[in-house]
Design a protein around this motif. Structure first.
Motif, PDB file in Angstrom:
ATOM      1  N   ALA A 166       0.813  -1.213   0.000  1.00 59.29           N
ATOM      2  CA  ALA A 166       0.000   0.000   0.000  1.00 59.29           C
ATOM      3  C   ALA A 166       0.840   1.253   0.000  1.00 59.29           C
ATOM      4  O   ALA A 166       2.020   1.237   0.334  1.00 59.29           O
ATOM      5  CB  ALA A 166      -0.904   0.004   1.229  1.00 59.29           C
ATOM      6  N   GLY A 170      -8.084   1.782  -4.844  1.00 54.81           N
ATOM      7  CA  GLY A 170      -7.477   3.076  -4.584  1.00 54.81           C
ATOM      8  C   GLY A 170      -8.420   4.190  -4.956  1.00 54.81           C
ATOM      9  O   GLY A 170      -9.509   3.950  -5.462  1.00 54.81           O
ATOM     10  N   ARG A 196      -4.102   7.477  -2.482  1.00 55.73           N
ATOM     11  CA  ARG A 196      -3.843   6.225  -1.779  1.00 55.73           C
ATOM     12  C   ARG A 196      -4.250   5.051  -2.659  1.00 55.73           C
ATOM     13  O   ARG A 196      -5.150   5.155  -3.494  1.00 55.73           O
ATOM     14  CB  ARG A 196      -4.580   6.166  -0.442  1.00 55.73           C
ATOM     15  N   VAL A 197      -3.561   3.941  -2.436  1.00 47.78           N
ATOM     16  CA  VAL A 197      -3.822   2.734  -3.202  1.00 47.78           C
ATOM     17  C   VAL A 197      -3.362   1.546  -2.365  1.00 47.78           C
ATOM     18  O   VAL A 197      -2.431   1.681  -1.567  1.00 47.78           O
ATOM     19  CB  VAL A 197      -3.093   2.779  -4.576  1.00 47.78           C
ATOM     20  N   TRP A 198      -4.030   0.430  -2.516  1.00 43.01           N
ATOM     21  CA  TRP A 198      -3.596  -0.746  -1.775  1.00 43.01           C
ATOM     22  C   TRP A 198      -4.000  -2.034  -2.470  1.00 43.01           C
ATOM     23  O   TRP A 198      -4.930  -2.064  -3.253  1.00 43.01           O
ATOM     24  CB  TRP A 198      -4.105  -0.725  -0.343  1.00 43.01           C
ATOM     25  N   TYR A 253      -0.327   4.068 -11.619  1.00 40.62           N
ATOM     26  CA  TYR A 253       0.226   4.130 -10.263  1.00 40.62           C
ATOM     27  C   TYR A 253       1.718   3.819 -10.287  1.00 40.62           C
ATOM     28  O   TYR A 253       2.169   2.953 -11.043  1.00 40.62           O
ATOM     29  CB  TYR A 253      -0.474   3.139  -9.327  1.00 40.62           C
TER      30      TYR A 253
END
Length: 146
Positions: free
Chosen positions: A51, A106, A112-114, A138
């Protein structure tokens, strides 16, 4: 020559940009959510394996109208076509495997991204999730792992 030296000295005084404030996603890259991804497919327990903008290793639990992230409950609503509102903020499901074991999510603005997995051990699915995130612009080198 004196002018060149003065220009170089002034350039050396310029502020260095804070790269951590740059979005995680290239805003010119195409982005889409997985249209068959639903909140029902996310129902249950997850563990964040990689993340940025969210803590790796965090536990997530998705329910009908709320999610619990690292012990904190937030509102949750399904907007359809793989798009959610999590705590009032848009979050897209970029990919979830056919058996609902691993997902990449995300916000489309790139803050934010995970990648999360039901067991915390996604195996080969981790590579696929990273490739999809990279395709959507990303910077996967900025993802932190558990």
């Amino acid at each position: 020559m004196k002018h060149l030296i003065a220009v170089l000295l002034l350039a050396g005084c310029a502020a260095v940009p804070d790269l951590t404030k740059l979005p995680l996603r290239n805003p010119t890259a195409p982005v889409a959510s997985q249209t068959d991804a639903t909140l029902a497919r996310l129902d249950g327990e997850w563990r964040v394996v990689q993340a940025a903008g969210i803590a790796p290793g965090a536990r997530l639990r998705f329910g009908v109208d709320q999610a619990v992230l690292a012990g904190q409950a937030v509102s949750l609503s399904d907007q359809g076509r793989g798009r959610l509102l999590l705590g009032g903020n848009p979050v897209w499901i970029y990919w979830i495997d056919a058996d609902n074991r691993t997902a990449a999510m995300g916000d489309p603005d790139g803050q934010r991204v995970w990648i999360m997995d039901r067991t915390g051990r996604p195996g080969e699915r981790l590579r696929i999730a990273r490739e999809i995130l990279q395709w959507y612009g990303y910077d996967v080198t900025r993802l932190e792992a558990t």
